[in-house]
Write an enzyme that holds these catalytic residues in place. Structure first.
Site, PDB file in Angstrom:
ATOM      1  N   THR A  13       0.803  -1.231   0.000  1.00 58.19           N
ATOM      2  CA  THR A  13       0.000   0.000   0.000  1.00 58.19           C
ATOM      3  C   THR A  13       0.834   1.279   0.000  1.00 58.19           C
ATOM      4  OG1 THR A  13      -0.183  -0.142   2.403  1.00 58.19           O
ATOM      5  CG2 THR A  13      -2.002  -1.064   1.106  1.00 58.19           C
ATOM      6  N   GLY A  14       2.121   1.191   0.356  1.00 58.86           N
ATOM      7  CA  GLY A  14       2.992   2.376   0.381  1.00 58.86           C
ATOM      8  C   GLY A  14       3.391   2.809  -1.026  1.00 58.86           C
ATOM      9  N   ARG A 119      21.074  -4.142   4.377  1.00 60.50           N
ATOM     10  CA  ARG A 119      22.125  -3.785   3.398  1.00 60.50           C
ATOM     11  C   ARG A 119      23.532  -4.070   3.920  1.00 60.50           C
ATOM     12  NH1 ARG A 119      19.466   1.844   1.415  1.00 60.50           N
ATOM     13  NH2 ARG A 119      17.666   0.933   0.373  1.00 60.50           N
ATOM     14  N   CYS A 159      18.519   4.689  -3.052  1.00 61.33           N
ATOM     15  CA  CYS A 159      18.111   5.299  -4.329  1.00 61.33           C
ATOM     16  C   CYS A 159      19.072   6.382  -4.808  1.00 61.33           C
ATOM     17  CB  CYS A 159      16.699   5.847  -4.241  1.00 61.33           C
ATOM     18  SG  CYS A 159      16.444   6.954  -2.841  1.00 61.33           S
ATOM     19  N   SER A 189       9.486  12.195  -3.643  1.00 59.58           N
ATOM     20  CA  SER A 189       8.967  10.817  -3.646  1.00 59.58           C
ATOM     21  C   SER A 189       9.910   9.878  -2.908  1.00 59.58           C
ATOM     22  CB  SER A 189       8.728  10.318  -5.071  1.00 59.58           C
ATOM     23  OG  SER A 189       9.913  10.442  -5.846  1.00 59.58           O
ATOM     24  N   GLY A 190      11.184  10.270  -2.777  1.00 55.77           N
ATOM     25  CA  GLY A 190      12.135   9.489  -1.989  1.00 55.77           C
ATOM     26  C   GLY A 190      11.750   9.420  -0.520  1.00 55.77           C
ATOM     27  N   LYS A 215      24.609   6.584   4.333  1.00 53.33           N
ATOM     28  CA  LYS A 215      24.398   5.547   3.307  1.00 53.33           C
ATOM     29  C   LYS A 215      25.189   5.876   2.045  1.00 53.33           C
ATOM     30  CE  LYS A 215      19.577   4.814   4.716  1.00 53.33           C
ATOM     31  NZ  LYS A 215      18.198   5.164   4.340  1.00 53.33           N
ATOM     32  N   ARG A 246      17.071  17.791   0.081  1.00 54.34           N
ATOM     33  CA  ARG A 246      15.729  17.534  -0.460  1.00 54.34           C
ATOM     34  C   ARG A 246      15.279  18.763  -1.247  1.00 54.34           C
ATOM     35  NH1 ARG A 246      14.086  12.652  -0.726  1.00 54.34           N
ATOM     36  NH2 ARG A 246      13.984  12.239   1.508  1.00 54.34           N
ATOM     37  N   HIS A 253      16.491  11.959  -8.837  1.00 53.28           N
ATOM     38  CA  HIS A 253      17.587  12.407  -7.970  1.00 53.28           C
ATOM     39  C   HIS A 253      18.759  12.831  -8.858  1.00 53.28           C
ATOM     40  CE1 HIS A 253      15.370  11.092  -4.608  1.00 53.28           C
ATOM     41  NE2 HIS A 253      16.094  10.075  -4.179  1.00 53.28           N
ATOM     42  N   ASN A 338      14.376   8.070  -9.131  1.00 52.37           N
ATOM     43  CA  ASN A 338      14.582   7.462  -7.814  1.00 52.37           C
ATOM     44  C   ASN A 338      13.601   6.349  -7.463  1.00 52.37           C
ATOM     45  OD1 ASN A 338      12.914   9.974  -7.704  1.00 52.37           O
ATOM     46  ND2 ASN A 338      12.518   9.256  -5.636  1.00 52.37           N
TER      47      ASN A 338
END
Length: 361
Positions: A13-14, A119, A159, A189-190, A215, A246, A253, A338
Protein backbone atom coordinates in the site's frame (compact mmCIF):
# COMPACT_ATOMS: atom_id res chain seq x y z
CA UNK A 1 12.42 -17.49 -19.88
CA UNK A 2 9.73 -20.19 -20.16
CA UNK A 3 8.86 -20.34 -16.46
CA UNK A 4 6.47 -17.86 -14.84
CA UNK A 5 6.93 -17.06 -11.14
CA UNK A 6 4.09 -16.28 -8.75
CA UNK A 7 5.09 -13.31 -6.61
CA UNK A 8 3.84 -11.26 -3.67
CA UNK A 9 4.32 -7.60 -2.76
CA UNK A 10 4.82 -7.13 0.99
CA UNK A 11 4.17 -3.50 1.88
CA UNK A 12 1.91 -3.10 -1.16
CA UNK A 13 0.00 0.00 0.00
CA UNK A 14 2.99 2.38 0.38
CA UNK A 15 4.49 4.45 -2.41
CA UNK A 16 7.19 1.91 -3.36
CA UNK A 17 4.65 -0.93 -3.05
CA UNK A 18 2.37 0.93 -5.45
CA UNK A 19 5.27 1.37 -7.86
CA UNK A 20 5.93 -2.39 -7.65
CA UNK A 21 2.28 -3.00 -8.54
CA UNK A 22 2.45 -0.83 -11.66
CA UNK A 23 5.79 -2.32 -12.79
CA UNK A 24 4.70 -5.92 -12.28
CA UNK A 25 1.37 -5.48 -14.07
CA UNK A 26 1.84 -7.52 -17.27
CA UNK A 27 5.46 -8.47 -16.44
CA UNK A 28 6.61 -11.26 -18.78
CA UNK A 29 8.09 -13.44 -15.97
CA UNK A 30 6.37 -12.40 -12.74
CA UNK A 31 2.68 -12.83 -11.90
CA UNK A 32 1.38 -11.00 -8.80
CA UNK A 33 -0.89 -13.37 -6.81
CA UNK A 34 -0.61 -11.86 -3.34
CA UNK A 35 -0.54 -8.37 -1.78
CA UNK A 36 0.27 -7.82 1.89
CA UNK A 37 0.43 -4.81 4.18
CA UNK A 38 -0.17 -3.89 7.81
CA UNK A 39 -2.95 -5.47 9.89
CA UNK A 40 -5.14 -2.37 9.42
CA UNK A 41 -5.24 -2.95 5.63
CA UNK A 42 -5.70 -6.73 5.87
CA UNK A 43 -9.08 -8.06 4.74
CA UNK A 44 -9.79 -5.11 2.43
CA UNK A 45 -9.41 -5.25 -1.35
CA UNK A 46 -6.28 -3.53 -2.62
CA UNK A 47 -8.42 -0.73 -4.07
CA UNK A 48 -10.11 -0.16 -0.68
CA UNK A 49 -6.85 -0.43 1.28
CA UNK A 50 -5.05 2.11 -0.89
CA UNK A 51 -8.07 4.40 -1.28
CA UNK A 52 -7.05 8.03 -1.74
CA UNK A 53 -3.41 7.20 -0.96
CA UNK A 54 -2.85 5.92 -4.55
CA UNK A 55 -0.23 8.31 -5.94
CA UNK A 56 0.96 6.75 -9.21
CA UNK A 57 0.27 8.48 -12.51
CA UNK A 58 -1.52 5.38 -13.83
CA UNK A 59 -4.57 3.66 -12.33
CA UNK A 60 -4.42 0.71 -9.94
CA UNK A 61 -3.82 -2.37 -12.13
CA UNK A 62 -7.11 -4.10 -13.01
CA UNK A 63 -5.52 -7.47 -12.18
CA UNK A 64 -4.77 -6.37 -8.60
CA UNK A 65 -7.52 -4.01 -7.42
CA UNK A 66 -9.80 -6.80 -6.18
CA UNK A 67 -7.05 -8.89 -4.55
CA UNK A 68 -7.77 -9.07 -0.80
CA UNK A 69 -4.80 -7.68 1.13
CA UNK A 70 -3.18 -10.03 3.66
CA UNK A 71 -1.41 -9.26 6.93
CA UNK A 72 2.33 -9.04 6.19
CA UNK A 73 3.29 -10.32 9.65
CA UNK A 74 0.29 -12.44 10.66
CA UNK A 75 -0.23 -14.35 7.39
CA UNK A 76 3.36 -15.40 6.59
CA UNK A 77 2.47 -19.12 6.43
CA UNK A 78 -0.30 -18.50 3.93
CA UNK A 79 1.57 -15.91 1.86
CA UNK A 80 4.68 -18.07 1.46
CA UNK A 81 2.55 -21.07 0.43
CA UNK A 82 1.14 -19.03 -2.50
CA UNK A 83 4.29 -17.48 -3.98
CA UNK A 84 7.70 -18.32 -5.43
CA UNK A 85 9.21 -15.18 -3.87
CA UNK A 86 8.24 -11.76 -2.49
CA UNK A 87 9.21 -8.15 -3.03
CA UNK A 88 9.44 -6.29 0.28
CA UNK A 89 8.85 -2.55 0.78
CA UNK A 90 7.44 -2.30 4.30
CA UNK A 91 7.44 0.79 6.50
CA UNK A 92 8.55 -0.51 9.91
CA UNK A 93 11.43 -0.09 12.36
CA UNK A 94 14.74 -1.44 11.08
CA UNK A 95 15.00 -4.33 13.56
CA UNK A 96 11.39 -5.33 12.80
CA UNK A 97 12.13 -5.35 9.05
CA UNK A 98 15.24 -7.48 9.63
CA UNK A 99 13.24 -10.03 11.61
CA UNK A 100 10.35 -10.03 9.13
CA UNK A 101 12.55 -10.57 6.08
CA UNK A 102 14.45 -13.39 7.82
CA UNK A 103 11.11 -14.98 8.76
CA UNK A 104 10.04 -15.03 5.10
CA UNK A 105 13.42 -16.46 4.06
CA UNK A 106 13.16 -19.17 6.74
CA UNK A 107 9.78 -20.11 5.24
CA UNK A 108 11.85 -20.98 2.13
CA UNK A 109 10.63 -17.85 0.36
CA UNK A 110 13.28 -15.64 -1.30
CA UNK A 111 12.95 -11.93 -0.45
CA UNK A 112 13.97 -9.14 -2.85
CA UNK A 113 14.00 -6.09 -0.62
CA UNK A 114 13.76 -2.38 -1.21
CA UNK A 115 14.45 -1.75 2.50
CA UNK A 116 17.78 -0.68 4.01
CA UNK A 117 17.63 -3.00 7.05
CA UNK A 118 19.80 -5.81 5.62
CA UNK A 119 22.12 -3.78 3.40
CA UNK A 120 25.04 -4.30 5.77
CA UNK A 121 24.29 -7.87 6.78
CA UNK A 122 27.63 -9.36 5.62
CA UNK A 123 26.15 -12.29 3.65
CA UNK A 124 23.22 -10.38 2.10
CA UNK A 125 24.03 -9.27 -1.46
CA UNK A 126 23.29 -5.60 -2.18
CA UNK A 127 23.21 -5.50 -5.95
CA UNK A 128 22.96 -3.12 -8.89
CA UNK A 129 22.76 -5.77 -11.66
CA UNK A 130 24.99 -3.84 -14.10
CA UNK A 131 27.71 -3.30 -11.49
CA UNK A 132 28.17 -6.19 -9.06
CA UNK A 133 25.96 -9.08 -10.25
CA UNK A 134 28.61 -11.55 -9.04
CA UNK A 135 27.72 -10.71 -5.41
CA UNK A 136 24.66 -12.99 -5.66
CA UNK A 137 27.22 -15.79 -5.39
CA UNK A 138 27.13 -15.21 -1.59
CA UNK A 139 23.58 -16.65 -1.38
CA UNK A 140 24.66 -20.28 -0.65
CA UNK A 141 26.61 -18.98 2.39
CA UNK A 142 23.57 -17.02 3.57
CA UNK A 143 21.32 -20.05 3.13
CA UNK A 144 23.73 -22.07 5.26
CA UNK A 145 23.54 -19.48 8.06
CA UNK A 146 19.74 -19.28 7.87
CA UNK A 147 19.37 -23.06 7.57
CA UNK A 148 17.34 -22.75 4.35
CA UNK A 149 17.38 -24.65 1.07
CA UNK A 150 15.62 -22.03 -1.06
CA UNK A 151 15.02 -18.96 1.12
CA UNK A 152 17.37 -15.97 1.13
CA UNK A 153 17.37 -12.15 1.19
CA UNK A 154 18.80 -9.91 -1.54
CA UNK A 155 18.60 -6.12 -1.42
CA UNK A 156 19.02 -3.15 -3.72
CA UNK A 157 21.11 -0.17 -2.68
CA UNK A 158 19.94 3.28 -1.65
CA UNK A 159 18.11 5.30 -4.33
CA UNK A 160 20.49 8.28 -4.35
CA UNK A 161 23.52 6.07 -5.10
CA UNK A 162 21.95 4.86 -8.31
CA UNK A 163 22.50 8.23 -9.98
CA UNK A 164 26.25 8.63 -9.46
CA UNK A 165 27.84 5.28 -8.47
CA UNK A 166 27.17 3.70 -11.91
CA UNK A 167 29.21 6.53 -13.49
CA UNK A 168 32.10 6.08 -11.03
CA UNK A 169 32.18 2.27 -11.02
CA UNK A 170 33.74 1.60 -14.48
CA UNK A 171 36.14 4.55 -14.08
CA UNK A 172 37.38 3.13 -10.77
CA UNK A 173 38.03 -0.28 -12.35
CA UNK A 174 40.23 1.25 -15.05
CA UNK A 175 41.80 4.38 -13.56
CA UNK A 176 41.47 3.99 -9.78
CA UNK A 177 39.20 6.63 -8.24
CA UNK A 178 40.75 7.99 -5.01
CA UNK A 179 38.30 10.59 -3.70
CA UNK A 180 34.65 11.36 -4.43
CA UNK A 181 32.70 14.36 -3.22
CA UNK A 182 29.00 14.28 -4.08
CA UNK A 183 26.05 16.57 -3.42
CA UNK A 184 22.69 14.96 -4.13
CA UNK A 185 19.49 16.86 -4.86
CA UNK A 186 16.68 14.44 -4.06
CA UNK A 187 13.02 14.28 -5.04
CA UNK A 188 10.20 14.26 -2.50
CA UNK A 189 8.97 10.82 -3.65
CA UNK A 190 12.14 9.49 -1.99
CA UNK A 191 10.44 10.37 1.30
CA UNK A 192 7.26 8.60 0.18
CA UNK A 193 5.57 11.97 -0.31
CA UNK A 194 3.80 13.98 -3.01
CA UNK A 195 3.28 17.74 -3.07
CA UNK A 196 -0.31 17.14 -1.90
CA UNK A 197 0.91 15.35 1.22
CA UNK A 198 3.98 17.57 1.80
CA UNK A 199 2.94 21.17 0.96
CA UNK A 200 5.82 22.63 3.00
CA UNK A 201 8.21 21.34 0.28
CA UNK A 202 6.68 23.67 -2.33
CA UNK A 203 9.09 26.56 -3.02
CA UNK A 204 11.48 25.09 -0.45
CA UNK A 205 14.76 23.20 -0.04
CA UNK A 206 15.60 21.17 3.08
CA UNK A 207 19.35 20.60 3.60
CA UNK A 208 18.96 17.37 5.57
CA UNK A 209 17.70 13.84 4.84
CA UNK A 210 18.03 11.55 7.87
CA UNK A 211 20.63 8.78 7.45
CA UNK A 212 21.15 9.55 3.77
CA UNK A 213 24.69 10.93 3.93
CA UNK A 214 25.97 7.92 5.87
CA UNK A 215 24.40 5.55 3.31
CA UNK A 216 25.84 7.59 0.43
CA UNK A 217 29.33 7.28 1.89
CA UNK A 218 29.26 3.61 2.99
CA UNK A 219 27.07 1.73 0.51
CA UNK A 220 29.22 2.39 -2.61
CA UNK A 221 32.10 0.57 -0.87
CA UNK A 222 29.96 -2.56 -0.38
CA UNK A 223 28.94 -2.44 -4.06
CA UNK A 224 32.63 -2.21 -4.97
CA UNK A 225 33.63 -4.96 -2.53
CA UNK A 226 34.37 -8.66 -3.08
CA UNK A 227 33.07 -11.95 -1.75
CA UNK A 228 35.56 -13.25 0.82
CA UNK A 229 34.61 -16.65 2.20
CA UNK A 230 31.14 -16.39 3.76
CA UNK A 231 30.89 -12.58 3.66
CA UNK A 232 31.05 -9.63 1.29
CA UNK A 233 33.99 -7.43 2.28
CA UNK A 234 33.54 -3.75 1.45
CA UNK A 235 36.26 -2.03 -0.58
CA UNK A 236 38.66 0.32 1.24
CA UNK A 237 38.53 2.99 -1.44
CA UNK A 238 37.54 5.36 -2.97
CA UNK A 239 36.89 7.71 -0.07
CA UNK A 240 33.34 9.17 -0.34
CA UNK A 241 31.94 12.31 1.25
CA UNK A 242 28.33 13.38 0.65
CA UNK A 243 25.76 16.10 1.32
CA UNK A 244 22.13 15.19 0.62
CA UNK A 245 19.50 17.85 0.02
CA UNK A 246 15.73 17.53 -0.46
CA UNK A 247 14.46 19.66 -3.37
CA UNK A 248 10.95 20.49 -4.66
CA UNK A 249 10.86 17.88 -7.43
CA UNK A 250 8.32 15.02 -7.71
CA UNK A 251 10.67 12.30 -9.07
CA UNK A 252 14.36 12.13 -9.97
CA UNK A 253 17.59 12.41 -7.97
CA UNK A 254 20.46 14.52 -9.27
CA UNK A 255 24.09 14.21 -8.11
CA UNK A 256 26.86 16.80 -8.54
CA UNK A 257 30.06 14.75 -8.44
CA UNK A 258 33.76 15.64 -8.02
CA UNK A 259 36.43 12.92 -8.48
CA UNK A 260 40.19 12.45 -8.11
CA UNK A 261 41.98 9.57 -9.88
CA UNK A 262 45.10 7.50 -9.22
CA UNK A 263 45.83 7.80 -12.95
CA UNK A 264 43.99 10.75 -14.51
CA UNK A 265 42.23 9.83 -17.78
CA UNK A 266 41.40 12.28 -20.55
CA UNK A 267 37.87 13.60 -20.91
CA UNK A 268 37.51 11.56 -24.14
CA UNK A 269 38.60 8.36 -22.35
CA UNK A 270 35.99 8.90 -19.63
CA UNK A 271 33.17 9.48 -22.11
CA UNK A 272 34.23 6.43 -24.13
CA UNK A 273 34.06 4.22 -21.02
CA UNK A 274 30.59 5.53 -20.20
CA UNK A 275 29.39 5.08 -23.78
CA UNK A 276 30.53 1.46 -23.98
CA UNK A 277 29.65 0.32 -20.48
CA UNK A 278 27.15 -2.48 -19.94
CA UNK A 279 26.76 -5.25 -17.39
CA UNK A 280 25.23 -8.63 -16.68
CA UNK A 281 21.69 -7.20 -16.98
CA UNK A 282 22.35 -6.24 -20.61
CA UNK A 283 24.20 -9.51 -21.35
CA UNK A 284 21.20 -11.53 -20.14
CA UNK A 285 18.77 -9.11 -21.86
CA UNK A 286 16.66 -8.91 -18.71
CA UNK A 287 13.16 -7.50 -19.37
CA UNK A 288 13.62 -4.35 -17.25
CA UNK A 289 17.24 -3.65 -18.25
CA UNK A 290 17.94 -0.48 -20.22
CA UNK A 291 19.57 -1.18 -23.61
CA UNK A 292 22.07 1.62 -22.85
CA UNK A 293 22.75 2.02 -19.14
CA UNK A 294 24.92 5.18 -19.07
CA UNK A 295 24.00 8.06 -21.37
CA UNK A 296 26.27 11.09 -21.76
CA UNK A 297 24.76 14.40 -22.87
CA UNK A 298 27.01 17.00 -24.52
CA UNK A 299 24.66 19.98 -24.08
CA UNK A 300 25.66 22.41 -21.30
CA UNK A 301 22.21 22.33 -19.67
CA UNK A 302 21.60 18.56 -19.59
CA UNK A 303 20.69 16.20 -18.06
CA UNK A 304 17.52 17.75 -16.68
CA UNK A 305 15.03 16.04 -14.38
CA UNK A 306 11.98 16.60 -16.59
CA UNK A 307 13.52 15.54 -19.90
CA UNK A 308 15.81 12.70 -18.76
CA UNK A 309 14.32 10.96 -15.72
CA UNK A 310 12.14 8.61 -17.83
CA UNK A 311 14.98 7.62 -20.19
CA UNK A 312 14.65 3.88 -21.00
CA UNK A 313 11.50 3.60 -18.84
CA UNK A 314 13.29 5.34 -15.98
CA UNK A 315 15.99 2.62 -15.79
CA UNK A 316 18.91 4.46 -17.43
CA UNK A 317 21.41 6.87 -15.86
CA UNK A 318 22.03 10.26 -17.50
CA UNK A 319 25.37 12.09 -17.21
CA UNK A 320 26.52 15.52 -18.33
CA UNK A 321 28.75 18.55 -17.76
CA UNK A 322 32.03 16.59 -17.52
CA UNK A 323 34.86 19.06 -17.11
CA UNK A 324 38.18 19.54 -15.33
CA UNK A 325 38.02 21.09 -11.87
CA UNK A 326 40.34 23.45 -10.00
CA UNK A 327 40.55 21.22 -6.88
CA UNK A 328 39.57 17.74 -8.12
CA UNK A 329 40.52 16.10 -11.39
CA UNK A 330 37.00 16.24 -12.84
CA UNK A 331 33.42 17.19 -12.02
CA UNK A 332 30.15 16.09 -13.64
CA UNK A 333 26.42 15.74 -13.04
CA UNK A 334 24.37 12.51 -12.87
CA UNK A 335 20.66 11.81 -12.81
CA UNK A 336 18.37 8.82 -12.29
CA UNK A 337 14.70 8.17 -11.54
CA UNK A 338 14.58 7.46 -7.81
CA UNK A 339 11.47 5.26 -7.62
CA UNK A 340 12.22 3.36 -10.85
CA UNK A 341 15.97 2.72 -11.17
CA UNK A 342 16.43 3.79 -7.54
CA UNK A 343 13.70 1.76 -5.85
CA UNK A 344 11.06 -0.63 -7.24
CA UNK A 345 12.50 -0.83 -10.76
CA UNK A 346 15.96 -1.67 -9.43
CA UNK A 347 14.45 -4.40 -7.23
CA UNK A 348 12.47 -5.88 -10.16
CA UNK A 349 15.68 -5.91 -12.24
CA UNK A 350 17.49 -7.65 -9.36
CA UNK A 351 14.71 -10.27 -9.17
CA UNK A 352 15.05 -10.83 -12.93
CA UNK A 353 18.80 -11.36 -12.48
CA UNK A 354 18.21 -13.85 -9.64
CA UNK A 355 15.59 -15.71 -11.70
CA UNK A 356 17.79 -15.82 -14.82
CA UNK A 357 20.73 -17.13 -12.76
CA UNK A 358 18.62 -19.92 -11.22
CA UNK A 359 18.32 -18.64 -7.62
CA UNK A 360 14.49 -18.62 -7.68
CA UNK A 361 14.17 -22.27 -8.82
Amino acid sequence: MEKKFNVGIVGATGMVGQRFATLLDGHPWFNVVCLAASARSAGKTYKEAVGKKWCMDVDIPETMKDIVVMDATGDIDKITSMVDFVFCAVDMKKDEIKALEEEYAKHECPVVSNNSAHRFTPDVPMVVPELNAEHIGIIPAQRKRLGTKRGFIAVKSNCSLQSYVPAIFPLHEKYGVKNVLVCTYQAISGAGKTFDTWPEMIDNVIPYIGGEEEKSEKEPLKLMGKIDGDVIKSADEPSFTAQCIRVPVSNGHLGAVFVDFEKKPTKEEIIEIWDNFSGRAQELELPSAPKKFLNYFTEDDRPQIKSERMLENGMAVSIGRLREDTQYDYKFVCLSHNTLRGAAGGAVLLAELLAAEGYMD
